[in-house]
Design an enzyme around this catalytic site. Sequence first.
Site, PDB file in Angstrom:
ATOM      1  N   GLY A  61      -2.966  16.781  -7.874  1.00 14.14           N
ATOM      2  CA  GLY A  61      -2.697  15.369  -7.596  1.00 14.14           C
ATOM      3  C   GLY A  61      -2.716  14.559  -8.871  1.00 14.14           C
ATOM      4  O   GLY A  61      -3.151  13.412  -8.881  1.00 14.14           O
ATOM      5  N   GLY A  62      -2.198  15.168  -9.949  1.00  9.08           N
ATOM      6  CA  GLY A  62      -2.358  14.615 -11.298  1.00  9.08           C
ATOM      7  C   GLY A  62      -1.382  13.543 -11.705  1.00  9.08           C
ATOM      8  O   GLY A  62      -1.372  13.143 -12.875  1.00  9.08           O
ATOM      9  N   ASP A  76       1.740  17.639  -8.175  1.00 12.68           N
ATOM     10  CA  ASP A  76       1.833  16.442  -7.341  1.00 12.68           C
ATOM     11  C   ASP A  76       3.073  16.570  -6.463  1.00 12.68           C
ATOM     12  O   ASP A  76       3.843  17.526  -6.600  1.00 12.68           O
ATOM     13  CB  ASP A  76       1.873  15.159  -8.178  1.00 12.68           C
ATOM     14  CG  ASP A  76       1.102  14.025  -7.502  1.00 12.68           C
ATOM     15  OD1 ASP A  76       1.382  13.756  -6.312  1.00 12.68           O
ATOM     16  OD2 ASP A  76       0.231  13.409  -8.135  1.00 12.68           O
ATOM     17  N   ASN A  97       1.665  20.154  -2.539  1.00 12.70           N
ATOM     18  CA  ASN A  97       0.914  19.309  -1.617  1.00 12.70           C
ATOM     19  C   ASN A  97      -0.494  19.885  -1.513  1.00 12.70           C
ATOM     20  O   ASN A  97      -0.663  21.040  -1.113  1.00 12.70           O
ATOM     21  CB  ASN A  97       1.603  19.308  -0.245  1.00 12.70           C
ATOM     22  CG  ASN A  97       0.908  18.425   0.771  1.00 12.70           C
ATOM     23  OD1 ASN A  97      -0.299  18.183   0.707  1.00 12.70           O
ATOM     24  ND2 ASN A  97       1.666  17.924   1.728  1.00 12.70           N
ATOM     25  N   PHE A  98      -1.505  19.098  -1.876  1.00 14.56           N
ATOM     26  CA  PHE A  98      -2.852  19.676  -1.930  1.00 14.56           C
ATOM     27  C   PHE A  98      -3.473  19.944  -0.563  1.00 14.56           C
ATOM     28  O   PHE A  98      -4.608  20.412  -0.483  1.00 14.56           O
ATOM     29  CB  PHE A  98      -3.803  18.867  -2.813  1.00 14.56           C
ATOM     30  CG  PHE A  98      -3.844  17.380  -2.577  1.00 14.56           C
ATOM     31  CD1 PHE A  98      -4.096  16.840  -1.333  1.00 14.56           C
ATOM     32  CD2 PHE A  98      -3.663  16.501  -3.647  1.00 14.56           C
ATOM     33  CE1 PHE A  98      -4.168  15.479  -1.132  1.00 14.56           C
ATOM     34  CE2 PHE A  98      -3.730  15.131  -3.467  1.00 14.56           C
ATOM     35  CZ  PHE A  98      -3.980  14.616  -2.210  1.00 14.56           C
ATOM     36  N   ARG A 115      -8.819  14.072 -10.123  1.00  9.26           N
ATOM     37  CA  ARG A 115      -9.251  12.731 -10.508  1.00  9.26           C
ATOM     38  C   ARG A 115      -8.741  11.724  -9.476  1.00  9.26           C
ATOM     39  O   ARG A 115      -7.553  11.657  -9.190  1.00  9.26           O
ATOM     40  CB  ARG A 115      -8.726  12.357 -11.884  1.00  9.26           C
ATOM     41  CG  ARG A 115      -9.074  10.930 -12.325  1.00  9.26           C
ATOM     42  CD  ARG A 115      -8.476  10.623 -13.693  1.00  9.26           C
ATOM     43  NE  ARG A 115      -8.648   9.242 -14.092  1.00  9.26           N
ATOM     44  CZ  ARG A 115      -9.700   8.749 -14.729  1.00  9.26           C
ATOM     45  NH1 ARG A 115     -10.709   9.558 -15.032  1.00  9.26           N
ATOM     46  NH2 ARG A 115      -9.778   7.484 -15.064  1.00  9.26           N
ATOM     47  N   HIS A 162     -11.434   9.895  -3.293  1.00 11.16           N
ATOM     48  CA  HIS A 162     -11.732   8.538  -2.814  1.00 11.16           C
ATOM     49  C   HIS A 162     -10.601   7.975  -1.953  1.00 11.16           C
ATOM     50  O   HIS A 162     -10.770   6.956  -1.291  1.00 11.16           O
ATOM     51  CB  HIS A 162     -12.081   7.603  -3.978  1.00 11.16           C
ATOM     52  CG  HIS A 162     -10.920   7.117  -4.790  1.00 11.16           C
ATOM     53  ND1 HIS A 162     -11.031   6.058  -5.670  1.00 11.16           N
ATOM     54  CD2 HIS A 162      -9.634   7.528  -4.893  1.00 11.16           C
ATOM     55  CE1 HIS A 162      -9.872   5.847  -6.254  1.00 11.16           C
ATOM     56  NE2 HIS A 162      -9.011   6.727  -5.807  1.00 11.16           N
TER      57      HIS A 162
END
Length: 386
Positions: A228-229, A253, A273-274, A289, A293
């Site tokens: 997701g960088g 990403d 896709n994570f 990173r 959240h």
Amino acid sequence: MTGLDMEIIFAKIKEEYARTDDVGKRQIQGHIRELQVGFYSDWDVVMRLSSGPLQVALTKVGIDLGIFRSLKESDTPITLAEIVKKTGASPRLLGRILRTQAAFGLIKETGPQEYTSSAFTDVFANSDAAGAVVQLFDISGPCTQILPDFLAERNYQDITSNKDCVFQKAFGSDLTMFEWMPQHPKHMESLGHLMALERPVSWVDHYPVLEELGGFPAPDKVLMVDIGGGFGQQSKALRAKFPDLPGRLIVQDIPQTLANAQPAAGIEFMEHNFFEPQPIQNAKFYYLRHVFHDWPDEQCVLILKQIIPAMGPESQILIDEMVIPSTGVPWQAAFTDLLMMNSLGGVERTRAEWDDLMEQVGLEIIQSKVYDSKEQAILVAVPKRT
């Protein structure tokens, strides 16, 4: 007290601010805010607070019209007439906008209908800062506006779903924000700029990368998967810090984000896709990173479960996120927490909440280091020892 005395006081504060650490800077900022409120009447306090949305709106207008960039690039002040010529805006309307921007310090007034750049101008002339403002205004703004009504309607119960949070009410959609965003390319681009906005402190300056690597690095092995960088800014920071470090750096990403990423030497980009199984096996670091959240616990568990099977005996999961303290939470951290709640049902977590999340998937945190004044930290997670 004379004007000269005031200048001496201000200079002393600036000098102290420049030489103190992050904690000291935060204390000075807090004292200045308290001092401001003490100087204001009740009317001033209400008006100052209530002007916040207008200030952000005027910032976006300045970005849309290219005002900040024009002022920053000019060596001399620019007149209202010149800005009218560049933008095609109404002279009367633009004059009112510019004088209000100047009143808030967004630009600097040098004479009648004459302007130059301020410190704020220089910030918003930066494409990443400008994109961040657009993202926060267009997406977070509507959510913030209806938050009080949303909470009252739900009897002030916790928000724990990304499919039933403030975003859906604000945008009249059944989609999550991340499902909605790819349908709106402009917002995907501005989100990328928000993610790319440089922070003054980086994890690469505080995590002992070389010590943790040991004998792992080899040119054909994957040193780090940046999950997701975004545009790869953190991988680029690692490569810049350790240019001779062997091993591949892979940024993953979704296609809509990578479409705006610029190629960089020593960095590979991969569509992924994570929520799907991690295809890169046995990397040393799986780095995330500001991913967790964005999501409630249920989705965070799914993300972690995609990584764990790919880990080798030397692999570590590096989580670059805030760790909210029990007291004295910085305003930036508290602000971000509620932004995540509104738009995504997400959360900035305490250490206990991080431990609980790891426990759910059989991981444990073996290192934790807060590295800036906003409580940003590196958490190192590995499979729990049995």
